[in-house]
Design an enzyme around this catalytic site. Structure first.
Site, short mmCIF file in Angstrom:
data_model
loop_
_atom_site.label_atom_id
_atom_site.label_comp_id
_atom_site.label_asym_id
_atom_site.label_seq_id
_atom_site.Cartn_x
_atom_site.Cartn_y
_atom_site.Cartn_z
N ARG A 124 0.99 -1.35 -0.03
CA ARG A 124 0.06 0.15 0.04
C ARG A 124 0.84 1.12 -0.18
O ARG A 124 0.66 2.40 -0.64
CB ARG A 124 -0.84 0.18 1.08
CG ARG A 124 -1.54 1.44 1.30
CD ARG A 124 -3.07 1.49 2.27
NE ARG A 124 -2.78 0.61 3.44
CZ ARG A 124 -2.13 0.74 4.58
NH1 ARG A 124 -1.36 1.80 4.67
NH2 ARG A 124 -2.00 -0.15 5.49
N TYR B 92 -16.09 16.88 -14.95
CA TYR B 92 -16.50 15.29 -14.73
C TYR B 92 -17.90 15.45 -13.63
O TYR B 92 -17.56 15.71 -12.58
CB TYR B 92 -15.76 14.63 -14.62
CG TYR B 92 -15.93 13.11 -14.51
CD1 TYR B 92 -16.34 12.45 -15.71
CD2 TYR B 92 -15.76 12.46 -13.45
CE1 TYR B 92 -16.72 11.14 -15.67
CE2 TYR B 92 -16.22 10.94 -13.40
CZ TYR B 92 -16.48 10.46 -14.53
OH TYR B 92 -16.90 9.02 -14.32
N ASP C 95 -7.35 18.97 -13.89
CA ASP C 95 -7.54 17.55 -14.38
C ASP C 95 -7.57 17.61 -15.71
O ASP C 95 -7.77 18.32 -16.44
CB ASP C 95 -9.05 17.19 -14.08
CG ASP C 95 -9.67 15.94 -14.49
OD1 ASP C 95 -8.86 15.46 -15.44
OD2 ASP C 95 -10.47 15.38 -14.26
N LYS D 173 -8.96 6.61 -19.30
CA LYS D 173 -9.24 6.91 -20.58
C LYS D 173 -7.99 6.92 -21.48
O LYS D 173 -7.62 5.95 -21.71
CB LYS D 173 -9.61 8.69 -20.45
CG LYS D 173 -10.66 8.92 -19.18
CD LYS D 173 -12.01 8.24 -19.48
CE LYS D 173 -12.77 8.08 -18.14
NZ LYS D 173 -13.12 9.11 -17.52
C1 LIG Z 1 -13.46 9.73 -16.16
C2 LIG Z 1 -13.07 10.83 -15.68
C3 LIG Z 1 -12.78 11.08 -14.31
C4 LIG Z 1 -13.02 9.99 -13.35
O1 LIG Z 1 -12.12 9.09 -13.61
P1 LIG Z 1 -12.28 7.32 -13.24
O2 LIG Z 1 -10.97 6.65 -13.50
O3 LIG Z 1 -13.60 7.24 -13.83
O4 LIG Z 1 -12.57 7.22 -11.62
C5 LIG Z 1 -12.49 12.16 -13.99
N1 LIG Z 1 -12.15 13.49 -14.77
C6 LIG Z 1 -12.42 13.31 -15.83
C7 LIG Z 1 -12.21 14.24 -17.05
C8 LIG Z 1 -12.93 11.95 -16.54
O5 LIG Z 1 -13.50 11.96 -17.86
#
Ligand SMILES: *Cc1c(COP(=O)(O)O)cnc(C)c1O
Length: 384
Positions: free
Chosen positions: A46, A98, A170, A195
């Site tokens: 961890r 998001y 982000d 993604k």
């Molecule tokens: C999908 C997404 C998230 C969340 O990520 P997960 O891997 O699904 O938990 C956060 N920000 C953006 C811009 C996203 O497209």
């Protein structure tokens, strides 16, 4: 080292013990100590695992940070970052983010006394006006989701410094291949690696990089305390995915540019949102702070019925949540990714029922255009 080389040689290359050119999967929870506290840098997985460590060093390299972190999902990364703050603290957050980020801030962290104000960060004066004495950070997504609004990262980082706030970006949509927020003055950059970074719709993960050691120490303390870490198998898969990030991002973008132009000329489409179009409001800023425009396009077809007709007829665009993978995906944000945002708030933001978001894959663009063309043909007897 240039970005395309960094993707292959950045972080930790291969395995020094065997010469293996791929980092091994260390499927292990604990490590032998030669005496109490006398170990080779790993005690418990961890806290740290060699495969995850290789990935964490790589994301730090790619984002020009000093330290990286890998989490079990993008939301785990975001929740860990927000856990740096305390009861009574306040955050200024983008209003076009998001849906899951909106949900965790407005439904979970709000209960723990961390408050958020949501503003359109693409207009810097909105951000400055929302800052309170207890504000601790500015959180933004650029380009945003699903309307691809572009926020001036450098401008916001300057505001953050002036008020002694952390700036958090982000960077999921553009990835380090096209945009490096830390270079523009941000303190923390994060990704849903589910993604583009993974890129093959085969894993869920989150990555973070920070610009300063002290913040890195604080974040490692919270990462280890909460424990939402990425396992060794998925860390390995993500390192593998990252090796082709450059090839994929270039292919996504070349296809997206052509599709966005084609959609702009389509009579059934009232609006196209893509930062690469000169008509897009954020085009100029996107051209200044990023090296590419990405592979996500949103467009408005006027109504839920019309959107449903199109979704039901595409062959290569798969109806699914998520984005950023080699295969093209299609979704309706109002009823999918952004369903957790209340209807009236969605209307305010412009996330209409007829808004379609596509994640353009790396298929042949002629097939993709043909697929959308046949799906958008209005059939005889249709009343929309
Ligand atoms: C999908 C997404 C998230 C969340 O990520 P997960 O891997 O699904 O938990 C956060 N920000 C953006 C811009 C996203 O497209």
């Amino acid at each position: 080292m240039k970005m395309d080389t960094k993707l292959i040689h950045g972080g930790i290359f291969g395995d020094e013990h065997t010469g293996a050119v791929s980092v091994p999967i260390y499927q292990v929870s604990t490590y032998k100590q030669d005496g109490v506290g006398n170990h080779k840098g790993f005690e418990y997985s961890r806290t740290g695992n060699p495969t995850r460590h290789a990935l964490e060093v790589l994301i730090a390299d790619l984002e020009n940070g000093v330290r990286g972190f890998a989490f079990s999902s993008g939301m785990a990364a975001i929740s860990t970052i927000v856990s740096l703050f305390s009861q009574g603290d306040h955050l200024v957050v983008g209003d076009d983010i998001y849906g899951g980020t909106y949900r965790v801030l407005s439904k979970v962290f709000s209960r723990l006394g961390i408050e958020s104000t949501f503003v359109d960060t693409s207009v810097l004066s909105n951000v400055e006006a929302a800052i309170r004495p207890n504000t601790k950070a500015i959180y933004m997504e650029t380009p945003s989701n699903p309307l691809l609004k572009v926020t001036d990262i450098k401008g916001l980082a300057i505001i953050a410094k002036k008020h002694n706030l952390l700036s958090i970006v982000d960077n999921t949509f553009l990835t380090p291949y096209w945009q490096n927020p830390l270079d523009l003055g941000a303190d923390i950059v994060l990704h849903s690696a589910t993604k583009y970074l993974g890129g093959h719709s085969d894993l869920v993960a989150g990555l973070v990089a920070v610009k300063n050691e002290e913040l890195g120490e604080q974040l490692h303390f919270v990462q280890n305390s909460i424990g939402a870490v990425l396992g060794p198998q998925d860390s390995w898969l993500l390192i593998r995915g990252l090796k082709t990030l450059g090839l994929r991002m270039k292919a996504h973008e070349a296809n997206a540019v052509q599709l966005a132009k084609w959609l702009s000329n389509h009579e059934q489409v009232s609006k196209v949102y893509y930062p690469g179009l000169v008509t897009h409001t954020g085009h100029e800023m996107a051209s200044i702070q990023a090296r590419g425009y990405g592979g996500i396009i949103s467009f408005d077809v006027g109504s839920e019925e019309r959107a449903d007709q199109i979704l039901s007829k595409t062959k290569y665009f798969t109806l699914a949540e998520s984005l950023g993978a080699v295969e093209s995906l299609i979704s309706v944000p109002a009823r999918m990714t952004h369903a957790s945002i209340p209807a009236e708030r969605r209307a305010e933001l412009g996330i209409t029922d007829g808004l379609i978001r596509i994640s353009v894959g790396v298929e042949d663009v002629e097939d993709l255009i043909q697929d959308l063309a046949q799906a958008m043909e209005v059939t005889a007897g249709s009343n929309v």
